[in-house]
Design an enzyme around this catalytic site. Structure first.
Site, PDB file in Angstrom:
ATOM      1  N   ASP A 222       0.823  -1.210   0.000  1.00 29.80           N
ATOM      2  CA  ASP A 222       0.000   0.000   0.000  1.00 29.80           C
ATOM      3  C   ASP A 222       0.854   1.255   0.000  1.00 29.80           C
ATOM      4  O   ASP A 222       1.649   1.492   0.919  1.00 29.80           O
ATOM      5  CB  ASP A 222      -0.898  -0.015   1.235  1.00 29.80           C
ATOM      6  CG  ASP A 222      -1.940   1.089   1.211  1.00 29.80           C
ATOM      7  OD1 ASP A 222      -2.147   1.694   0.135  1.00 29.80           O
ATOM      8  OD2 ASP A 222      -2.558   1.341   2.262  1.00 29.80           O
TER       9      ASP A 222
ATOM     10  N   ASP B 188      -2.127   6.654  -6.213  1.00 26.81           N
ATOM     11  CA  ASP B 188      -2.364   5.661  -5.171  1.00 26.81           C
ATOM     12  C   ASP B 188      -2.640   4.280  -5.749  1.00 26.81           C
ATOM     13  O   ASP B 188      -3.612   4.086  -6.477  1.00 26.81           O
ATOM     14  CB  ASP B 188      -3.552   6.101  -4.310  1.00 26.81           C
ATOM     15  CG  ASP B 188      -3.796   5.168  -3.141  1.00 26.81           C
ATOM     16  OD1 ASP B 188      -2.815   4.693  -2.543  1.00 26.81           O
ATOM     17  OD2 ASP B 188      -4.969   4.926  -2.825  1.00 26.81           O
TER      18      ASP B 188
END
Length: 402
Positions: A93, A273
């Site tokens: 992440d 992201d």
């Protein structure tokens, strides 16, 4: 996050590695990761889980203990912890920075495990974990080890299904406030320690993967310490990380967007992201203009923008002006893979667009998110050493697989 009962099935898209990682200074390190899409039934809205992550990201107005994850789509790394190592499947992440285990497979203490006595806790968009900080040996790939890496060991974890925790590769400042008794202390990330221990010569993480259209595609790579020239075409174009808050808390950049020749978003700040599936743009300008220009309507079942075959044929290029370069999503790159429509509760014959409403108007310091459906068309480089983000075209940039 969603309960296990809401899952009909899970498919893993194993991402291949170009070379075996070895402990050589100045040599980039590659780590196997798997691409996973969690499949939903008709009662579970795919988009709402992606938006839960978006809401947590954009509402984090200052560096704090708030981080986010997304179990709609994830990149899973098999990471060893301890000596001998126990393997944990961790979400990779860029939107969070703590590394922790114990959501599924329990932490196994070994001779290298050291309890620091520090309580640690992180709240996520639709879940959380809390527990104790340890330092331990972390193994990435074949024989590559990091010593004394901070690891959160969860005593409680909610909102995580079929994963063991997170491998956080976001900016280190996102760890501030996660140690309960030391709220101003930051925790060195895996990337930080690879650099400080001399395994890599620069704090750079690069990501490559191609468009996902079936359960059998195996194409992708996560690289620490540099880039892999075999995975991109042309040159990497870099842009400075944005200084605009709150986008600056993450991998934030400045960009403008045109649809064909029409400007739909003037230069503004947002983020890149890996953990967000779709593209999100501010409501008043980019999203509403894009919706108007394409003629799309909101699908009542999925919540995604829907176009007819004729409207799809008339789509124009969507251009992202980043630094001195322009990165183009072709019409095919602007639609969700039709072979996966039913996996998100949609119609097999529908054409869904990947652009969505971020829920706020321009000027909030967080006007867009370039998510996975952007990044699958471009090689991406997250460069902490030089405070910049880079992109390059790949063999998939103009693919028509969707």
């Amino acid at each position: 996050m969603f309960p296990a009962a809401s899952l009909l099935s899970i498919f893993l898209l194993a991402l291949s590695i170009a070379a075996s990682p070895v402990e050589i200074r100045d040599s980039p390190i590659t780590l196997p990761i798997a691409r996973r899409l969690n499949v939903f039934d008709s009662t579970t809205n795919f988009l709402q889980y992606d938006k839960a992550r978006v809401a947590a990201l954009k509402d984090s107005r200052q560096i704090s203990s708030t981080a986010v994850t997304n179990e709609v789509t994830s990149y899973i790394a098999a990471v060893g912890v301890g000596s001998p190592p126990t393997t944990y499947n961790l979400i990779v992440d860029t939107g969070s920075s703590n590394t922790w285990v114990g959501a599924g497979t329990a932490y196994v203490k070994t001779s290298t495990s050291v309890n620091t006595g520090q309580p640690v806790a992180v709240g996520y968009g639709s879940g959380s974990f809390s527990g104790t900080e340890y330092t331990d040996t972390v193994t990435l790939g074949s024989g590559l080890t990091i010593t004394k890496q901070s690891i959160g060991v969860a005593s409680t974890a909610t909102g995580f299904t079929d994963v063991d925790g997170i491998l956080g590769i976001g900016p280190v400042d996102l760890t501030a406030g996660t140690l309960t008794n030391s709220p101003t202390t930051t925790i060195p990330t895996v990337t930080d320690n690879l650099d400080s221990q001399g395994t890599i010569s620069q704090k750079v993480v690069s990501v490559f993967f191609g468009p996902t259209t079936s359960q059998t595609i195996t194409n992708g790579e996560l690289t620490f310490g540099g880039t892999d020239a075999a995975k991109y075409t042309g040159n990497i174009g870099y842009t400075p990380s944005t200084t605009t808050n709150p986008a600056s808390n993450y991998w934030g950049i400045d960009q403008s967007i045109t649809y064909g020749s029409t400007t739909i978003l003037s230069s503004t700040a947002g983020i890149v992201d890996t953990g967000t599936t779709f593209l999100y743009y501010c409501h008043r300008y980019a999203y509403t203009k894009y919706k108007s220009e394409t003629g799309a309507t909101v699908d009542g079942t999925t919540g995604l923008l829907l176009v007819s075959s004729a409207q799809y044929s008339a789509l124009k290029n969507l251009n992202f002006n980043i630094g001195s370069n322009t990165y183009t999503l072709t019409p095919n790159a602007q639609i969700w893979p039709r072979s996966l429509n039913t996996n998100i509760g949609g119609s097999s014959t529908a054409i869904y667009l990947i652009v969505n409403d971020i829920g706020t108007n321009s000027g909030a310091g967080f006007d867009f998110i370039n998510g996975y459906t952007f990044l699958e068309r471009f090689y991406s480089v997250f460069d902490t050493t030089n405070s910049r983000v880079g992109f390059a075209t790949t063999s998939y940039t103009d693919a028509t697989t969707n």
